[in-house]
Design a protein around this motif. Structure first.
Motif, PDB file in Angstrom:
ATOM      1  N   THR A 197      10.506   8.978  -6.557  1.00 56.16           N
ATOM      2  CA  THR A 197       9.888   9.496  -5.342  1.00 56.16           C
ATOM      3  C   THR A 197       8.848  10.555  -5.672  1.00 56.16           C
ATOM      4  OG1 THR A 197      10.246  10.599  -3.207  1.00 56.16           O
ATOM      5  CG2 THR A 197      11.735  11.220  -4.999  1.00 56.16           C
ATOM      6  N   SER A 198       7.829  10.613  -4.827  1.00 53.81           N
ATOM      7  CA  SER A 198       6.806  11.639  -4.987  1.00 53.81           C
ATOM      8  C   SER A 198       7.309  12.973  -4.437  1.00 53.81           C
ATOM      9  CB  SER A 198       5.557  11.197  -4.230  1.00 53.81           C
ATOM     10  OG  SER A 198       5.912  10.937  -2.884  1.00 53.81           O
ATOM     11  N   GLY A 199       8.513  12.951  -3.822  1.00 53.56           N
ATOM     12  CA  GLY A 199       9.104  14.207  -3.365  1.00 53.56           C
ATOM     13  C   GLY A 199       9.317  14.290  -1.863  1.00 53.56           C
ATOM     14  N   GLY A 238       0.836  -1.193   0.000  1.00 49.28           N
ATOM     15  CA  GLY A 238       0.000   0.000   0.000  1.00 49.28           C
ATOM     16  C   GLY A 238       0.869   1.241   0.000  1.00 49.28           C
ATOM     17  N   CYS A 239       0.252   2.406   0.235  1.00 49.71           N
ATOM     18  CA  CYS A 239       1.006   3.661   0.277  1.00 49.71           C
ATOM     19  C   CYS A 239       0.228   4.653   1.123  1.00 49.71           C
ATOM     20  CB  CYS A 239       1.215   4.216  -1.136  1.00 49.71           C
ATOM     21  SG  CYS A 239       2.263   5.692  -1.173  1.00 49.71           S
ATOM     22  N   SER A 240       0.945   5.479   1.874  1.00 53.80           N
ATOM     23  CA  SER A 240       0.269   6.412   2.785  1.00 53.80           C
ATOM     24  C   SER A 240       0.016   7.770   2.139  1.00 53.80           C
ATOM     25  CB  SER A 240       1.111   6.595   4.046  1.00 53.80           C
ATOM     26  OG  SER A 240       2.393   7.078   3.692  1.00 53.80           O
ATOM     27  N   LEU A 241       0.407   7.935   0.868  1.00 54.66           N
ATOM     28  CA  LEU A 241       0.446   9.314   0.347  1.00 54.66           C
ATOM     29  C   LEU A 241      -0.756   9.773  -0.481  1.00 54.66           C
ATOM     30  CD1 LEU A 241       4.245   9.764  -0.319  1.00 54.66           C
ATOM     31  CD2 LEU A 241       2.879  10.522   1.607  1.00 54.66           C
ATOM     32  N   ASN A 242      -1.630   8.871  -0.878  1.00 58.77           N
ATOM     33  CA  ASN A 242      -2.916   9.268  -1.473  1.00 58.77           C
ATOM     34  C   ASN A 242      -2.861  10.212  -2.663  1.00 58.77           C
ATOM     35  OD1 ASN A 242      -4.271   7.787   0.551  1.00 58.77           O
ATOM     36  ND2 ASN A 242      -4.046   9.516   1.959  1.00 58.77           N
ATOM     37  N   CYS A 243      -1.949  10.000  -3.591  1.00 56.46           N
ATOM     38  CA  CYS A 243      -1.974  10.808  -4.814  1.00 56.46           C
ATOM     39  C   CYS A 243      -3.299  10.508  -5.524  1.00 56.46           C
ATOM     40  CB  CYS A 243      -0.793  10.477  -5.708  1.00 56.46           C
ATOM     41  SG  CYS A 243       0.785  10.807  -4.893  1.00 56.46           S
ATOM     42  N   SER A 244      -3.967  11.556  -6.011  1.00 57.86           N
ATOM     43  CA  SER A 244      -5.369  11.370  -6.386  1.00 57.86           C
ATOM     44  C   SER A 244      -5.574  10.606  -7.697  1.00 57.86           C
ATOM     45  CB  SER A 244      -6.076  12.725  -6.449  1.00 57.86           C
ATOM     46  OG  SER A 244      -5.377  13.582  -7.321  1.00 57.86           O
ATOM     47  N   PHE A 245      -4.507  10.449  -8.501  1.00 54.44           N
ATOM     48  CA  PHE A 245      -4.641   9.740  -9.784  1.00 54.44           C
ATOM     49  C   PHE A 245      -4.103   8.312  -9.688  1.00 54.44           C
ATOM     50  CE2 PHE A 245      -0.675  11.744  -9.229  1.00 54.44           C
ATOM     51  CZ  PHE A 245       0.223  10.758  -9.582  1.00 54.44           C
ATOM     52  N   CYS A 246      -3.595   7.933  -8.504  1.00 58.75           N
ATOM     53  CA  CYS A 246      -2.866   6.662  -8.373  1.00 58.75           C
ATOM     54  C   CYS A 246      -3.711   5.645  -7.625  1.00 58.75           C
ATOM     55  CB  CYS A 246      -1.551   6.896  -7.632  1.00 58.75           C
ATOM     56  SG  CYS A 246      -0.706   5.364  -7.162  1.00 58.75           S
ATOM     57  N   HIS A 247      -3.788   4.453  -8.201  1.00 60.57           N
ATOM     58  CA  HIS A 247      -4.629   3.424  -7.579  1.00 60.57           C
ATOM     59  C   HIS A 247      -4.050   2.946  -6.258  1.00 60.57           C
ATOM     60  CE1 HIS A 247      -7.610  -0.027  -8.538  1.00 60.57           C
ATOM     61  NE2 HIS A 247      -8.048   0.818  -7.637  1.00 60.57           N
ATOM     62  N   THR A 248      -2.727   2.840  -6.190  1.00 62.13           N
ATOM     63  CA  THR A 248      -2.109   2.428  -4.922  1.00 62.13           C
ATOM     64  C   THR A 248      -2.487   3.414  -3.819  1.00 62.13           C
ATOM     65  OG1 THR A 248      -0.241   1.531  -6.142  1.00 62.13           O
ATOM     66  CG2 THR A 248       0.067   1.800  -3.798  1.00 62.13           C
ATOM     67  N   GLY A 249      -2.606   4.699  -4.215  1.00 64.54           N
ATOM     68  CA  GLY A 249      -2.940   5.733  -3.242  1.00 64.54           C
ATOM     69  C   GLY A 249      -4.314   5.542  -2.593  1.00 64.54           C
ATOM     70  N   THR A 250      -5.191   4.765  -3.246  1.00 60.79           N
ATOM     71  CA  THR A 250      -6.511   4.522  -2.658  1.00 60.79           C
ATOM     72  C   THR A 250      -6.459   3.390  -1.624  1.00 60.79           C
ATOM     73  OG1 THR A 250      -7.187   2.873  -4.295  1.00 60.79           O
ATOM     74  CG2 THR A 250      -7.642   5.176  -4.840  1.00 60.79           C
ATOM     75  N   MET A 261       4.706  -0.475  -6.018  1.00 61.88           N
ATOM     76  CA  MET A 261       3.832   0.039  -4.962  1.00 61.88           C
ATOM     77  C   MET A 261       4.634   0.721  -3.870  1.00 61.88           C
ATOM     78  SD  MET A 261       1.286  -2.550  -3.327  1.00 61.88           S
ATOM     79  CE  MET A 261       0.054  -3.172  -4.346  1.00 61.88           C
ATOM     80  N   GLY A 262       4.123   1.843  -3.378  1.00 61.83           N
ATOM     81  CA  GLY A 262       4.722   2.461  -2.199  1.00 61.83           C
ATOM     82  C   GLY A 262       5.705   3.574  -2.500  1.00 61.83           C
ATOM     83  N   GLU A 263       6.064   4.296  -1.457  1.00 60.08           N
ATOM     84  CA  GLU A 263       7.002   5.415  -1.585  1.00 60.08           C
ATOM     85  C   GLU A 263       8.351   4.987  -0.985  1.00 60.08           C
ATOM     86  OE1 GLU A 263       7.501   8.514  -2.942  1.00 60.08           O
ATOM     87  OE2 GLU A 263       9.385   8.199  -1.886  1.00 60.08           O
TER      88      GLU A 263
END
Ligand code: SAH
Ligand code: SF4
Length: 374
Positions: free
Chosen positions: A202-204, A113-125, A168-170
């Motif tokens: 990285t998402s930053g 999973g991922c904790s960052l919730n990017c709005s276009f990314c399925h993993t983010g959901t 998946m993940g950051e």
């Protein structure tokens, strides 16, 4: 730990030495084990023929050389391969092998999973479940080598030549384990994939970028996706914590970015959201202002059930790409690989969860109906 036995995968050379010392063995055994595990891909102690018979018999009493379990293996029409893996410590992740003519890249996950919730990314959901251990990260690479028959390391013509930390993940929110795994991957006596062939996306997570440079020296990709803070706050919410000014300054400071090794700016193409000529112009202005030597990767948005975005039109993507090219930036439009097996970020895992959910709902419906009615 597997059945109370320690997995030797993921231990540093020093830690392997300590494990051997505990067995009353000389430290150089660690080097032999390292060679068997990471150069030859051997998982069976009894086949490690240069170890004494006695040691070969004693090792399995305490240790294992474990791999993740394959829950599902898929091959796409374009030869993209995808493995849905069950980890020894629990949790499902995916690993994708994208073949190219003379080289291929393995896309490796860093978290469940991922904790960052990017709005276009399925993993983010999906919820963040846990960080992968170094063994979990290495396990993906070693399993891909097993499946493609690419042991021992160092033989010409291998497909698995490049690694991208883009599953998946950051990765920079799991730096210690990612770093430990990549140190082992880069070791010339083992898997031996050089830092020039590894890219971390990285998402930053700005504070970890310097350590990535200092301790790993791998290539860097940034999930940029927007040219203004206002929009990036929505698409990549970690931007609220580390806004564009900080991110781009950290990119400018990333060593190597000033000379040959450019930073890859990933940019997902979202229809009427970030794909105008004005967006492209703003991107160029930013790169110049912060003196970032960048190349762009334009990624057609891969839709998923329930996503609120659409992929930009071909025209819009070409206009965007052409403008960046005119300004001196490489900006290829990536072809979507493995669409038929849902090889985009997070898709397979969710598909399997959906199947499970569906089965559960059906079961519950049957129970509600009662035993005599169904
Ligand atoms: N967490 C890291 C690495 C994993 S995501 C990161 O965000 O960089 C790998 C890349 O796939 C990122 O650039 C991400 O933005 C992109 N991506 C995620 N969902 C996507 C989708 N539905 N379509 C296209 N690209 C997507
Ligand atoms: Fe996480 Fe990367 Fe997806 Fe954002 S794009 S939710 S950081 S995996």
């Amino acid at each position: 730990m597997t059945d109370n036995k320690q997995n030797l995968i993921g231990l540093s050379r020093d830690e392997l030495g300590e494990a051997m010392a505990m067995m009353g063995e000389p430290v150089f055994r660690a080097r032999q084990l390292f060679h068997w595990m990471y150069h030859r891909g051997e998982t069976d102690f009894s086949k490690m023929t240069d170890l004494s018979k006695d040691l070969r018999a004693r090792l399995p009493e305490h240790f294992v050389v474990a791999r993740p379990t394959i829950n599902q293996a898929l091959v796409s029409e374009d030869s993209t391969r995808k493995w849905l893996l069950e980890l020894p410590g629990g949790g499902e992740i995916e690993t994708v092998m994208i073949p190219e003519k003379d080289r291929g890249a393995l896309c490796v996950s860093s978290q469940v999973g991922c904790s960052l919730n990017c709005s276009f990314c399925h993993t983010g959901t999906m919820d963040w479940v846990r960080n992968l251990s170094a063994a979990d990260i290495l396990g993906q690479i070693m399993l891909a080598r097993d499946e493609m028959n690419e042991w021992p390391s160092g033989v010409d013509g291998r497909k698995l030549k490049n690694l991208v930390m883009m599953g998946m993940g950051e990765p920079l929110l799991n730096f210690e384990n990612v770093a430990r795994a990549l140190q082992i991957v880069m070791d010339s006596e083992g898997i031996s994939i050089s830092k020039r062939r590894i890219t971390l996306s990285t998402s930053g997570v700005v504070p970890m970028m310097k350590r990535t440079a200092d301790e790993l020296g791998v290539g860097l990709a940034i999930s940029l996706h927007a040219a203004t803070n206002e929009l990036r706050d929505v698409l990549v919410p970690i931007n609220k914590k580390y806004p564009l000014e900080q991110l781009l300054q950290a990119c400018a400071d990333y060593p190597g970015a000033r000379n040959a090794r450019r930073i890859t700016m990933e940019y997902v193409m979202l229809k009427d959201v970030n794909d105008s000529l004005a967006d492209a112009k703003e991107l160029v202005r930013l790169m110049k202002k912060y003196k970032v030597h960048a190349k762009f990767n334009l990624i057609p948005f891969n839709p998923w059930p329930g996503s609120i975005y659409e992929c930009s039109s071909g025209n819009a993507m070409h206009r965007f790409s052409d403008y960046l090219n005119e300004q001196g930036y490489s900006a290829p439009i990536r072809t979507s690989r493995g669409r038929d097996i849902m090889a985009a970020c997070g898709q397979l895992k969710s598909a399997s969860e959906n199947t499970k959910l569906k089965a559960l709902k059906e079961k519950r419906a049957r129970q509600e109906k009662g035993p005599n009615e169904g």
